[in-house]
Design a protein around this motif. Structure first.
Motif, short mmCIF file in Angstrom:
data_model
loop_
_atom_site.label_atom_id
_atom_site.label_comp_id
_atom_site.label_asym_id
_atom_site.label_seq_id
_atom_site.Cartn_x
_atom_site.Cartn_y
_atom_site.Cartn_z
N ALA A 64 35.83 34.78 34.82
CA ALA A 64 36.28 35.19 36.16
C ALA A 64 35.26 36.08 36.86
O ALA A 64 35.08 35.99 38.07
N ALA A 65 34.56 36.92 36.10
CA ALA A 65 33.55 37.80 36.71
C ALA A 65 32.38 36.98 37.24
O ALA A 65 31.85 37.27 38.32
N ARG A 66 31.97 35.98 36.50
CA ARG A 66 30.89 35.10 36.97
C ARG A 66 31.32 34.33 38.21
O ARG A 66 30.55 34.16 39.16
N PRO A 110 37.46 40.66 40.17
CA PRO A 110 38.51 40.31 39.20
C PRO A 110 39.44 41.48 38.90
O PRO A 110 39.02 42.63 38.92
N LYS A 111 40.67 41.12 38.64
CA LYS A 111 41.71 42.11 38.34
C LYS A 111 42.48 41.65 37.10
O LYS A 111 42.84 40.48 36.99
N HIS A 112 42.73 42.58 36.18
CA HIS A 112 43.56 42.26 35.02
C HIS A 112 45.02 42.22 35.47
O HIS A 112 45.51 43.16 36.07
N GLU A 113 45.67 41.12 35.17
CA GLU A 113 47.08 40.95 35.54
C GLU A 113 47.96 41.13 34.31
O GLU A 113 47.53 40.85 33.18
N LEU A 117 43.34 31.07 46.10
CA LEU A 117 42.98 30.49 44.80
C LEU A 117 43.02 31.60 43.75
O LEU A 117 42.49 32.68 43.97
N HIS A 118 43.64 31.31 42.62
CA HIS A 118 43.68 32.22 41.48
C HIS A 118 42.75 31.64 40.43
O HIS A 118 43.06 30.61 39.83
N LEU A 119 41.61 32.26 40.21
CA LEU A 119 40.67 31.82 39.19
C LEU A 119 40.88 32.71 37.98
O LEU A 119 40.43 33.86 37.94
#
Length: 124
Positions: free
Chosen positions: A72-74, A96-99, A116-118
């Motif tokens: 996700a960071a990339r 990015p966020k930790h869910e 969009l949720h990647l």
């Protein structure tokens, strides 16, 4: 349960500017499999979705696609660079966020406002 022998599931998403949205999804790495003047089929990771030349603001801003990714960071860095080109002025991306459901998620809004949720899933 009714036996349907389904083999595929695709959603339809709106495009305010059909040509720009087609360019956006291609730039994200989605394969344009087919298109006519009002509908385009994109494929990615063995799945697909239809982009349509149809737009209702309330629908677009409530429409979401979820995609599992390896990094996700990339994705965030690559999309931030893409958006920095100025080709898609109304699109945006956030870090990015930790869910709580166990994924690191980069959120991206396409040119029409579709979210969009990647998601990179924890390996625990």
């Amino acid at each position: 349960m009714i036996e349907q022998s389904a083999s595929d599931l695709r959603t339809f998403i709106p495009a305010q500017d059909f040509a720009l949205s087609k360019e956006f999804y291609s730039a994200l790495g989605c394969e344009l499999a087919w298109s006519d003047e009002g509908l385009a089929l994109f494929r990615i990771a063995g799945s697909g979705f239809y982009l349509q030349r149809y737009y209702v603001k309330e629908w677009a801003e409530n429409c979401m696609l979820h995609m599992s990714v390896k990094d996700a960071a990339r994705c965030f860095a690559d999309i931030k660079n893409l958006l920095g080109s100025g080709r898609f002025p109304s699109a945006r991306v956030v870090p990015p966020k930790h869910e709580s459901y166990g994924a690191l998620v980069t959120y991206v809004w396409d040119p029409s406002g579709v979210l969009l949720h990647l998601a990179q899933w924890d390996e625990s």
